[in-house]
Design an enzyme around this catalytic site. Structure first.
Site, PDB file in Angstrom:
ATOM      1  N   HIS A 142      12.166  37.768 -63.945  1.00 31.29           N
ATOM      2  CA  HIS A 142      12.768  39.065 -64.293  1.00 31.29           C
ATOM      3  C   HIS A 142      14.062  38.895 -65.066  1.00 31.29           C
ATOM      4  CE1 HIS A 142      10.195  39.843 -60.807  1.00 31.29           C
ATOM      5  NE2 HIS A 142      10.150  41.111 -61.147  1.00 31.29           N
ATOM      6  N   GLU A 154       1.211  47.343 -67.741  1.00 37.39           N
ATOM      7  CA  GLU A 154       1.901  47.251 -69.030  1.00 37.39           C
ATOM      8  C   GLU A 154       0.919  47.300 -70.185  1.00 37.39           C
ATOM      9  OE1 GLU A 154       2.649  45.512 -66.360  1.00 37.39           O
ATOM     10  OE2 GLU A 154       4.692  46.224 -65.991  1.00 37.39           O
TER      11      GLU A 154
END
Length: 325
Positions: free
Chosen positions: A129, A60
């Site tokens: 998540h 990321e």
């Protein structure tokens, strides 16, 4: 006007901007042939090729860092982060670099980039998540933050975000991807920083964002059976935040409930509450400002506990009743 799913309206907005401007391109993990973790970019690689729909390594920090560099070089990158939770891995690139550069170079450099990511609970994806924390990014000068709730809004707002010359964090709740609504086929752009009155009412104002807009509208239907007329305001962007529309609504109804998906502590709802308290709307209040938000806990895996962790329709209904007693 055709009805479309939120996810299809979002993809349509991306496609139209890529057709309109060759400097717009996508990058992220598995966004090419696979179409992204939730299928948002499905089919775009067939139309635009591997040079404009770029599959990246699982990093990321690298994704956002590359987007910052590309934006500085005159491109308009749209970075997809597989889960909003993983934006924490790219905080330095986004906050210490992307958000600051235009200011530090005296306006001579601009960073026109979008970081998209699915957020929120309700899919059984557990603590790492399932988080919602768009308000965190609204804290940092230099970033704009968008939380679209409807198919119509998501198309118009993604196009506005792509055309903006500043870095924009675009937070999409996972449960909204399958929501259907009317979406024009033609090109349209919604301004960043303009709230929308999703439902007009006279008795109480609900300020809700993202998935909570849908739940607030369902709650309003329930309360209508009891003769309670609810106005629902969707800020649509947390930064810039349209306090004017909220204040005008509170002046009309005299009561306000703020509903957010994020954990309660230091959430964006506190910013809205402070804005109301510091405005002329304070003199119109018939009851204290009330907030309803996620619990201050990691999102549980157990589905019953997961549901309990964030506001549901019945919680909103009960909170409105309490405010009107």
């Amino acid at each position: 006007m055709a009805e479309k799913l939120y996810i299809d309206a979002l993809r349509e907005g991306l496609r139209e901007e890529m057709q309109r401007d060759e400097s717009v391109f996508l990058l992220g993990e598995d966004i090419g042939i696979y179409g992204g973790a939730f299928g948002v970019t499905r089919g775009l690689i067939d139309e635009f090729g591997e040079e404009r729909v770029i599959d990246t390594p699982i990093s990321e920090q690298a994704i956002v860092g590359m987007a910052v560099g590309a934006a500085l070089s005159g491109m308009r990158p749209i970075a997809e982060i597989m889960f909003f939770d993983f934006l924490t891995l790219a905080m330095d690139q986004l906050i210490n670099q992307g958000a600051k550069i235009r200011y530090m170079f005296g306006g001579k450099a601009k960073v026109p980039m979008v970081v998209r990511a699915p957020m929120g609970s309700g899919t059984g994806a557990a603590a790492q998540h399932s988080q919602s924390f768009p308000g965190v990014f609204a804290h940092f000068p230099g970033l704009k933050v968008v939380i679209p709730s409807t198919p119509y809004d998501v198309k118009g707002l993604i196009k506005a975000a792509i055309r903006d010359d500043n870095p924009v964090v675009f937070a999409e709740h996972k449960l909204l991807y399958r929501v259907k609504g009317e979406v024009p086929d033609e090109d349209y752009v919604l301004p960043l920083g303009k709230a929308d009155v999703k439902r007009k009412g006279r008795d109480i104002t609900i300020v809700a964002g993202s998935i909570m807009v849908i739940r607030a509208l369902e709650a309003a239907k329930e309360l209508e059976k009891e003769g309670i007329d609810v106005e629902v305001i969707d800020p649509r962007t947390l930064k810039p935040l349209d306090m004017r529309t909220i204040i005008d609504s509170v002046k009309k109804t005299g009561r306000v409930l703020i509903v957010e998906d994020d954990p309660m502590s230091f959430g964006w709802g506190a910013e809205v509450a402070a804005g109301i308290a510091g405005s002329e709307a304070f003199d119109y209040l018939d009851a204290p400002v009330k907030r309803l938000a996620g619990l201050d806990i990691p999102i549980p895996y157990n589905p019953n506990l997961e549901r309990h962790a964030v506001p549901q329709v019945e919680n909103i209904v009960e909170a409105v009743r309490e405010l009107l007693r």
